[in-house]
Write a protein that holds these residues in place. Structure first.
Motif, mmCIF file in Angstrom:
data_model
loop_
_atom_site.group_PDB
_atom_site.id
_atom_site.type_symbol
_atom_site.label_atom_id
_atom_site.label_comp_id
_atom_site.label_asym_id
_atom_site.label_seq_id
_atom_site.Cartn_x
_atom_site.Cartn_y
_atom_site.Cartn_z
ATOM 1 N N UNK A 145 122.031 96.161 -19.051
ATOM 2 C CA UNK A 145 122.416 95.973 -20.457
ATOM 3 C C UNK A 145 122.360 94.502 -20.842
ATOM 4 N N UNK A 146 122.891 93.657 -19.982
ATOM 5 C CA UNK A 146 122.910 92.232 -20.284
ATOM 6 C C UNK A 146 121.512 91.637 -20.308
ATOM 7 N N UNK A 147 120.616 92.127 -19.481
ATOM 8 C CA UNK A 147 119.240 91.630 -19.469
ATOM 9 C C UNK A 147 118.581 91.823 -20.829
ATOM 10 N N UNK A 148 118.767 92.984 -21.424
ATOM 11 C CA UNK A 148 118.157 93.289 -22.721
ATOM 12 C C UNK A 148 118.757 92.419 -23.830
ATOM 13 N N UNK A 149 120.082 92.294 -23.848
ATOM 14 C CA UNK A 149 120.762 91.561 -24.918
ATOM 15 C C UNK A 149 120.440 90.072 -24.861
ATOM 16 N N UNK A 150 120.447 89.482 -23.667
ATOM 17 C CA UNK A 150 120.153 88.059 -23.542
ATOM 18 C C UNK A 150 118.706 87.764 -23.922
ATOM 19 N N UNK A 151 117.788 88.658 -23.559
ATOM 20 C CA UNK A 151 116.385 88.480 -23.937
ATOM 21 C C UNK A 151 116.224 88.469 -25.453
ATOM 22 N N UNK A 152 116.976 89.324 -26.140
ATOM 23 C CA UNK A 152 116.911 89.365 -27.604
ATOM 24 C C UNK A 152 117.431 88.061 -28.207
ATOM 25 N N UNK A 153 118.524 87.539 -27.660
ATOM 26 C CA UNK A 153 119.059 86.284 -28.159
ATOM 27 C C UNK A 153 118.110 85.118 -27.937
ATOM 28 N N UNK A 154 117.462 85.078 -26.767
ATOM 29 C CA UNK A 154 116.509 84.011 -26.465
ATOM 30 C C UNK A 154 115.303 84.065 -27.416
ATOM 31 N N UNK A 155 114.918 85.264 -27.835
ATOM 32 C CA UNK A 155 113.801 85.411 -28.763
ATOM 33 C C UNK A 155 114.137 84.835 -30.141
ATOM 34 N N UNK A 156 115.389 84.975 -30.570
ATOM 35 C CA UNK A 156 115.796 84.564 -31.914
ATOM 36 C C UNK A 156 116.076 83.060 -32.012
ATOM 37 N N UNK A 157 116.552 82.454 -30.933
ATOM 38 C CA UNK A 157 117.037 81.065 -30.995
ATOM 39 C C UNK A 157 115.952 80.103 -31.477
ATOM 40 N N UNK A 158 116.341 79.123 -32.292
ATOM 41 C CA UNK A 158 115.423 78.119 -32.833
ATOM 42 C C UNK A 158 116.113 76.753 -32.883
ATOM 43 N N UNK A 159 115.298 75.692 -32.928
ATOM 44 C CA UNK A 159 115.776 74.338 -33.162
ATOM 45 C C UNK A 159 115.490 73.957 -34.607
ATOM 46 N N UNK A 160 116.348 73.152 -35.248
ATOM 47 C CA UNK A 160 116.099 72.791 -36.647
ATOM 48 C C UNK A 160 114.888 71.877 -36.801
ATOM 49 N N UNK A 161 114.195 72.034 -37.911
ATOM 50 C CA UNK A 161 113.070 71.165 -38.236
ATOM 51 C C UNK A 161 113.587 69.730 -38.404
ATOM 52 N N UNK A 162 112.818 68.714 -37.981
ATOM 53 C CA UNK A 162 113.280 67.323 -38.098
ATOM 54 C C UNK A 162 113.691 66.928 -39.517
ATOM 55 N N UNK A 163 113.072 67.554 -40.530
ATOM 56 C CA UNK A 163 113.374 67.201 -41.917
ATOM 57 C C UNK A 163 114.419 68.115 -42.548
#
Length: 457
Positions: A196-214
């Motif tokens: 269960x945790x493998x699936x949920x963590x993979x989904x979170x890693x797919x969504x995560x982003x860093x803000x654009x410099x501007x």
């Protein structure tokens, strides 16, 4: 594969909705927060391996120790590699730890449980814990307390889901509610949780982003932000931070607050049954869930409040009132179930609040530059507390039990020890002052310019 995990692959467009980021952070923190439900496994593991409180308690302690160490040593790598790669590495270690622990339970090898859940899983805990925190602060520069509360709230709430679910799975696979049934259901429970945790963590890693410099929040102008007396607009490197007294005061503050919280949380299920013998295993699991709710709520409510009343003031609440609550439990906890539960809930809310406020406190003291790495290093306090908290309580329980005591008497001495620790943390917090400018990156650059100009002349 490497490219989609790298920092440059996850830079968001300018108009990206920043509220997707807390959801990604919650995905991994809800999963690794299962460690706070470990007390649900405690009695079944004691039965499975025929060992005492301390032997099983060390599994939790090893996991928390590795959390702090991996966060400390991996903090700079997390900053460099970015949150997606870090979350994938953390999720892999966390899930693998469950599988190795399940193998240890199935074969009767307790050392494999230490190695799996404790060592390997603990590495996943540390990397996974810090991976989204600095990212969220970058997305919420206008509300750092709210940001860290959102990030770390899930870690406290993980047990709210995992505690009743784990108990239900052990009952399902073990075929009953007796201790021996729960012990029989341990292996498939660990496997189901891992998948269960493998699936949920993979989904979170797919969504995560860093803000654009501007990118910056709508309506927020960083040039108009005024620093408070306990908040700096300057920056300190991770290496320089270690040379400041503020870092070590914060280390003591975190260590004492965490030790006091873990003293209850890691022993929550057996503790309430010792205080009130009529409480069943299912009800004890429910109590763990209630504490997890308080832990989770405190992480959001208190850290958000710190944006308004200040980090130093909020820690006066955590440590000062926390010490008084431990005295209440020591003197009156066994006389009233309601009083015991309310006191424990408040203590766990302060415990959770302490975790979620510490990154913002670090940002106030040391600035944004390398705050993730500094956060990782200060979590060595959590590693030490993860050993000290369970060891104090479990050792006291075993010694008091050997002396023929029972019920609340098993824990009274440990309550007094926690009061002393919280008072020590309170003193450290009172001594907090702004970091001297000589430690900042800006000062070092200024000195370099002066030296260069003098040399050129």
């Amino acid at each position: 594969m490497a490219s989609i995990l790298d920092r440059k692959a996850i830079v968001a467009p300018k108009h990206f909705n920043r509220w997707f980021i807390p959801a990604a952070a919650l995905a991994i923190h809800l999963c690794i927060g299962q460690v706070y439900a470990f007390s649900v496994f405690k009695i079944p593991l004691m039965s499975r391996f025929d060992v005492g409180e301390v032997s099983v308690g060390w599994i939790f302690s090893v996991a928390i120790a590795m959390l702090g160490l991996s966060a400390a040593f991996g903090g700079t790598w997390v900053e460099k590699s970015g949150p997606r790669k870090s979350m994938v590495v953390a999720g892999t270690a966390w899930v693998l730890g469950f599988f190795v622990a399940a193998l240890g339970i199935a074969t009767g090898q307790l050392w494999l449980v230490y190695f799996g859940y404790g060592f390997i899983g603990g590495i996943g805990l540390g990397i996974g814990y810090i991976a989204p925190v600095s990212t969220l602060m970058k997305w919420f520069p206008d509300r750092p307390g709210l940001a860290t509360g959102l990030a770390i709230m899930g870690f406290g709430g993980g047990a709210l889901i995992a505690s009743p679910m784990s108990n239900a799975l052990m009952v399902l696979f073990g075929g009953g509610t007796e201790t021996e049934n729960l012990a029989s259901g341990l292996v498939p429970t660990f496997v189901v949780l891992a998948l269960s945790y493998a699936v949920i963590i993979a989904a979170g890693a797919y969504v995560i982003r860093l803000p654009h410099p501007e990118w910056k929040p709508d309506g927020w102008d960083p040039s108009k932000v005024e620093a408070t007396p306990m908040q700096t607009n300057l920056n300190v490197s991770a290496n320089k931070a270690l040379k400041t007294p503020q870092f070590w005061f914060l280390w003591i503050i975190l260590f004492t607050n965490v030790t006091a919280g873990i003293g209850i949380l890691e022993n929550a299920a057996p503790m309430i049954q010792d205080y009130f013998p009529g409480v069943t295993a299912a009800a004890a699991a429910g109590f763990v869930g209630i504490l997890s709710l308080a832990n989770m709520g405190g992480r959001f409510i208190w850290s958000t409040a710190s944006d308004y009343i200040g980090r130093k003031n909020i820690y006066l609440l955590y440590l000062g009132v926390g010490a008084l609550l431990y005295l209440v439990i020591a003197f009156f906890g066994g006389s009233s179930l309601a009083l015991f539960i309310v006191s424990a809930m408040l203590l766990l809310s302060f415990y959770g609040g302490g975790f979620s406020t510490i990154p913002a406190y670090l940002r106030d003291m040391f600035g944004y530059y390398q705050v993730g790495a500094i956060h990782g290093r200060i979590l060595t306090a959590w590693a030490a507390a993860g050993i000290a908290g369970p060891l104090i309580v479990n050792s006291v329980v075993e010694s008091q039990s050997a002396a023929g005591n029972q019920g609340p008497e098993l824990y009274t001495l440990s309550m007094y020890i926690m009061v002393g620790l919280l008072v020590l943390g309170l003193i450290a917090n009172v001594l907090m002052r702004p970091v001297a400018k000589k430690y900042t990156v800006e000062y070092a650059e200024q000195q370099q310019e002066v030296t260069t100009d003098a040399y050129s002349k």
